[in-house]
Design a protein around this motif. Structure first.
Motif, PDB file in Angstrom:
ATOM      1  N   ARG A 180       0.850  -1.250  -0.067  1.00 26.45           N
ATOM      2  CA  ARG A 180      -0.068  -0.172   0.077  1.00 26.45           C
ATOM      3  C   ARG A 180       0.774   1.258   0.002  1.00 26.45           C
ATOM      4  NH1 ARG A 180      -4.691  -1.754   4.445  1.00 26.45           N
ATOM      5  NH2 ARG A 180      -5.324  -3.830   3.341  1.00 26.45           N
ATOM      6  N   GLU A 182       1.237   3.887   1.418  1.00 29.52           N
ATOM      7  CA  GLU A 182       0.790   4.823   2.669  1.00 29.52           C
ATOM      8  C   GLU A 182       1.316   6.036   2.560  1.00 29.52           C
ATOM      9  OE1 GLU A 182      -1.235   3.716   5.019  1.00 29.52           O
ATOM     10  OE2 GLU A 182      -1.385   1.596   4.964  1.00 29.52           O
ATOM     11  N   LEU A 189       7.346  -1.197  12.130  1.00 32.99           N
ATOM     12  CA  LEU A 189       6.490  -2.183  11.380  1.00 32.99           C
ATOM     13  C   LEU A 189       5.097  -1.956  11.238  1.00 32.99           C
ATOM     14  CD1 LEU A 189       8.590  -5.358  12.783  1.00 32.99           C
ATOM     15  CD2 LEU A 189       9.249  -4.097  10.676  1.00 32.99           C
ATOM     16  N   PHE A 190       4.530  -1.001  11.971  1.00 37.81           N
ATOM     17  CA  PHE A 190       3.102  -0.965  12.413  1.00 37.81           C
ATOM     18  C   PHE A 190       2.581  -0.190  11.034  1.00 37.81           C
ATOM     19  CE2 PHE A 190      -0.650   1.321  12.893  1.00 37.81           C
ATOM     20  CZ  PHE A 190      -1.334   0.344  13.653  1.00 37.81           C
ATOM     21  N   ARG A 191       3.110   0.661  10.196  1.00 40.79           N
ATOM     22  CA  ARG A 191       2.466   1.206   9.019  1.00 40.79           C
ATOM     23  C   ARG A 191       3.791   1.068   7.979  1.00 40.79           C
ATOM     24  NH1 ARG A 191      -2.238   2.553   8.160  1.00 40.79           N
ATOM     25  NH2 ARG A 191      -2.627   3.103  10.171  1.00 40.79           N
ATOM     26  N   ALA A 192       3.650   0.113   7.110  1.00 41.57           N
ATOM     27  CA  ALA A 192       4.705   0.183   5.958  1.00 41.57           C
ATOM     28  C   ALA A 192       4.150   0.145   4.744  1.00 41.57           C
ATOM     29  CB  ALA A 192       5.359  -1.233   6.261  1.00 41.57           C
ATOM     30  N   PHE A 195       4.071  -5.058   3.371  1.00 40.42           N
ATOM     31  CA  PHE A 195       4.139  -5.792   4.428  1.00 40.42           C
ATOM     32  C   PHE A 195       3.386  -7.087   4.271  1.00 40.42           C
ATOM     33  CE2 PHE A 195      -0.423  -4.925   4.786  1.00 40.42           C
ATOM     34  CZ  PHE A 195      -0.760  -3.711   3.950  1.00 40.42           C
ATOM     35  N   GLU A 267      -4.973  -0.800  15.932  1.00 42.06           N
ATOM     36  CA  GLU A 267      -5.517  -2.144  15.071  1.00 42.06           C
ATOM     37  C   GLU A 267      -4.283  -2.939  15.093  1.00 42.06           C
ATOM     38  OE1 GLU A 267      -7.813  -1.600  11.643  1.00 42.06           O
ATOM     39  OE2 GLU A 267      -7.219  -3.481  10.974  1.00 42.06           O
ATOM     40  N   LEU A 268      -4.602  -4.198  15.238  1.00 40.66           N
ATOM     41  CA  LEU A 268      -3.327  -5.512  15.143  1.00 40.66           C
ATOM     42  C   LEU A 268      -4.138  -6.184  14.278  1.00 40.66           C
ATOM     43  CD1 LEU A 268      -0.979  -7.039  16.187  1.00 40.66           C
ATOM     44  CD2 LEU A 268      -2.392  -7.776  18.100  1.00 40.66           C
ATOM     45  N   TYR A 269      -5.364  -6.631  14.332  1.00 37.43           N
ATOM     46  CA  TYR A 269      -6.146  -7.538  13.402  1.00 37.43           C
ATOM     47  C   TYR A 269      -7.263  -6.998  13.260  1.00 37.43           C
ATOM     48  CZ  TYR A 269      -3.588 -10.823  16.217  1.00 37.43           C
ATOM     49  OH  TYR A 269      -2.459 -11.465  17.194  1.00 37.43           O
ATOM     50  N   SER A 309      -8.337 -11.008   9.461  1.00 40.10           N
ATOM     51  CA  SER A 309      -7.391 -10.586   8.804  1.00 40.10           C
ATOM     52  C   SER A 309      -6.312 -10.298   9.620  1.00 40.10           C
ATOM     53  CB  SER A 309      -7.778  -9.462   7.916  1.00 40.10           C
ATOM     54  OG  SER A 309      -6.877  -9.113   7.209  1.00 40.10           O
ATOM     55  N   PHE A 310      -5.106 -10.659   9.486  1.00 40.00           N
ATOM     56  CA  PHE A 310      -3.877 -10.463  10.556  1.00 40.00           C
ATOM     57  C   PHE A 310      -2.735  -9.847   9.812  1.00 40.00           C
ATOM     58  CE2 PHE A 310      -5.208 -13.575  13.616  1.00 40.00           C
ATOM     59  CZ  PHE A 310      -5.916 -14.438  13.059  1.00 40.00           C
ATOM     60  N   GLY A 311      -2.370  -8.664  10.209  1.00 42.26           N
ATOM     61  CA  GLY A 311      -0.969  -8.097   9.856  1.00 42.26           C
ATOM     62  C   GLY A 311       0.233  -8.916  10.566  1.00 42.26           C
ATOM     63  N   ARG A 314       2.734  -6.317  11.980  1.00 41.35           N
ATOM     64  CA  ARG A 314       2.085  -5.933  13.268  1.00 41.35           C
ATOM     65  C   ARG A 314       2.326  -6.818  14.484  1.00 41.35           C
ATOM     66  NH1 ARG A 314      -2.775  -1.651  11.550  1.00 41.35           N
ATOM     67  NH2 ARG A 314      -1.624  -0.542  10.028  1.00 41.35           N
TER      68      ARG A 314
HETATM   69  P1  ATP Z   1      -5.316   0.781   9.053  1.00 39.16           P
HETATM   70  O1  ATP Z   1      -6.566   1.446   9.597  1.00 39.16           O
HETATM   71  O2  ATP Z   1      -4.143   0.859  10.303  1.00 39.16           O
HETATM   72  O3  ATP Z   1      -4.937   1.426   7.881  1.00 39.16           O
HETATM   73  P2  ATP Z   1      -6.766  -1.288   7.757  1.00 39.16           P
HETATM   74  O4  ATP Z   1      -8.137  -1.206   8.560  1.00 39.16           O
HETATM   75  O5  ATP Z   1      -6.523  -0.289   6.548  1.00 39.16           O
HETATM   76  O6  ATP Z   1      -5.591  -0.534   8.807  1.00 39.16           O
HETATM   77  P3  ATP Z   1      -7.189  -3.634   6.724  1.00 39.16           P
HETATM   78  O7  ATP Z   1      -7.202  -3.121   5.280  1.00 39.16           O
HETATM   79  O8  ATP Z   1      -8.158  -4.240   7.582  1.00 39.16           O
HETATM   80  O9  ATP Z   1      -6.266  -2.609   7.501  1.00 39.16           O
HETATM   81  O10 ATP Z   1      -5.910  -4.931   6.591  1.00 39.16           O
HETATM   82  C1  ATP Z   1      -5.726  -6.024   7.405  1.00 39.16           C
HETATM   83  C2  ATP Z   1      -4.525  -5.921   8.247  1.00 39.16           C
HETATM   84  O11 ATP Z   1      -3.390  -5.751   7.774  1.00 39.16           O
HETATM   85  C3  ATP Z   1      -4.635  -5.123   9.486  1.00 39.16           C
HETATM   86  O12 ATP Z   1      -5.300  -5.201  10.504  1.00 39.16           O
HETATM   87  C4  ATP Z   1      -2.991  -4.631   9.870  1.00 39.16           C
HETATM   88  O13 ATP Z   1      -2.566  -5.673  10.620  1.00 39.16           O
HETATM   89  C5  ATP Z   1      -2.496  -5.093   8.341  1.00 39.16           C
HETATM   90  N1  ATP Z   1      -2.040  -3.902   7.771  1.00 39.16           N
HETATM   91  C6  ATP Z   1      -2.706  -2.915   7.044  1.00 39.16           C
HETATM   92  N2  ATP Z   1      -2.036  -1.645   6.648  1.00 39.16           N
HETATM   93  C7  ATP Z   1      -0.674  -2.124   6.877  1.00 39.16           C
HETATM   94  C8  ATP Z   1       0.523  -1.458   6.982  1.00 39.16           C
HETATM   95  N3  ATP Z   1       0.472  -0.146   6.151  1.00 39.16           N
HETATM   96  N4  ATP Z   1       1.606  -2.034   7.560  1.00 39.16           N
HETATM   97  C9  ATP Z   1       1.500  -2.969   7.987  1.00 39.16           C
HETATM   98  N5  ATP Z   1       0.213  -3.988   8.487  1.00 39.16           N
HETATM   99  C10 ATP Z   1      -0.816  -3.280   7.764  1.00 39.16           C
END
Ligand code: ATP
Length: 442
Positions: A180, A182, A189-192, A195, A267-269, A309-311, A314
């Protein structure tokens, strides 16, 4: 000892680099924002987490079909899902310094957090990474790096039905990379931008009334159980009900499983009841019937889907965050990773007390070979004094260190096993060592 939460992330990032868990992507070229490279210990940690996920959600069950779909998919997939037209975040730009921000992250919507300049009008920014397939760059050759693994499963649903004839309910499972673009990658590692995800599309018969609820609840419970498998503290996990106004329009229920990261509860999952939205869209868009034929009732219908759905990255960060500990041992400050033995990259380390005593080294090598055969990730270390070796193993989270000393050879055939968390040492006979260590693993 208290660790200030805002320092904690810096300390985790520094430990990850120092000890070979995670490095900045393309580091020698100054890095590439939103990308991270896993080093040997981080890679094993990540694999251990994937393995526990596969065990709980695929191997221990009879109703899961694991696939590995291509990252590049036909552009029509992403047109059908609405990603091409609508997978965007609100973007704003500072009129003075030209820095760009995600509009919903600004504290003051009018003022640049970097230079104080005026923030311009909000635009929608599409997060898909676009590329062209083959030698011709035109509208028809466009493809995208997938922004989620989910669609790789929906487009393979028919293949699974045709080849395995599964009975409903059943699930498709996949682990793989997602991309993505972003606007503001942050928090390690949280928002890459690149991933890994671990996702399940669990398919059920179109439910009458509330029939989907028990399935939803049991998947939610399994998500919490998995969090415990990887050693997360249950107190740090918060399933949050997402209000209707904040859910995707097709979702009848969504739960964000949030975790207390050092930078806040995030958000983790996620778990969502997506109804028949995805399969219906793909069926309409591809012209291929994606109905399921119930052999008993002869009914045909499009199944409904519940998606956990699991990251993965994260999850790695959550595990590191819960494991990071500072304390004092024997009057010295120490940093260690209190990993559950399930995820620890090194399960046991074996040391000869002294490096220059061939008998000790030979015996230690023997014990090392024996444990390595059983536990795989076992390390041998004869460098420096024992205290230094313990400190290194503590920092990478090795639950046990085994030392072979003179008594092992001359007296009792036993070794010293030292526990990472308490520093306590006990003598264990070599013949019972494997069982002893196994007993500590859940
Ligand atoms: P956020 O609101 O934090 O951007 P999201 O709701 O867009 O996340 P989902 O589309 O539901 O996320 O994606 C499913 C999972 O993928 C998330 O729960 C998260 O663990 C992981 N994830 C999503 N975007 C990222 C990211 N940029 N980097 C790392 N992990 C991610």
């Amino acid at each position: 000892m208290e660790t200030k939460e805002n320092d904690k992330m810096e300390k985790i990032i520094s430990l990850c680099k120092r000890r070979g868990f995670v490095f900045q992507g393309s580091e020698i070229y100054g890095g590439l924002a939103g990308t991270w490279d896993y080093g040997p210990y981080g890679e094993i940690l990540k694999w251990n987490i994937k393995d526990l996920w596969l065990k709980r959600f695929v191997r221990d069950r009879e109703d899961m079909y694991q696939v590995d779909a291509a990252i590049l998919m036909n552009q029509k997939v992403w047109q059908a899902t609405g990603h091409v037209s609508g997978f965007s975040d609100p973007l704003v730009e500072c009129e003075k310094c030209k820095k760009r921000f995600r509009a919903d992250t600004l504290i003051d919507a009018k003022k640049c957090p970097s230079c104080g300049g005026k923030i311009g009008a909000e635009k929608q920014f599409n997060m898909l990474f676009k590329t062209n397939i083959g030698a011709v760059e035109d509208e028809n050759s466009i493809s995208y790096l997938r922004p989620e693994t989910a669609q790789g499963m929906f487009v393979n649903y028919k293949n699974i039905i045709d080849t395995f004839h599964p009975k409903l309910p059943f699930g498709l499972a996949q682990i793989g990379k997602a991309f993505r673009n972003e606007i503001a990658p942050r928090d390690f590692l949280f928002r890459a931008r690149e991933f890994e995800q671990m996702e399940i599309e669990y398919l059920i018969k179109p439910p009458k009334d509330d029939e989907w609820k028990p399935v939803f609840e049991s998947l939610k419970e399994e998500m919490i159980n998995f969090s415990k498998d990887i050693g997360l503290d249950e107190k740090h996990i918060h399933p949050i009900e997402v209000a209707e106004a904040d859910r995707a329009f097709y979702s009848q229920r969504t739960i964000d499983v949030e975790f207390d990261f050092p930078f806040g509860q995030k958000e983790l999952y996620g778990l969502a009841y997506r109804t028949d939205y995805d399969l219906k869209r793909h069926s309409e868009s591809s012209g291929v019937a994606l109905e399921y034929l119930d052999e008993e009732t002869k009914e045909k219908f499009i199944p409904h889907c519940i998606e956990p759905s699991f990251g993965l990255d994260r999850a790695v960060l959550a595990v590191l965050s819960d494991a990071y500990t500072e304390d004092e041992m024997n009057g010295e400050k120490r940093v260690y990773l209190k990993f559950s033995p399930n995820v620890a990259p090194v399960k046991v380390a074996v040391f000869p007390l002294l490096k220059n005593k061939p008998d000790l080294v030979r015996k230690a090598r023997e014990v090392y070979a024996m444990l390595k055969k059983e536990f795989g990730n076992v390390e041998f270390d004869d460098n420096g004094n024992i205290g230094k070796r313990y400190r290194r193993q503590d920092e990478i989270g090795t639950p046990f260190c085994v030392t072979i000393d003179f008594e092992t050879i001359e007296k009792d055939g036993a070794v010293t096993v030292r526990d990472r968390d308490t520093g306590k040492q006990e003598r264990v006979e070599i013949a019972k060592l494997e069982e002893f260590v196994k007993g500590k693993f859940k």
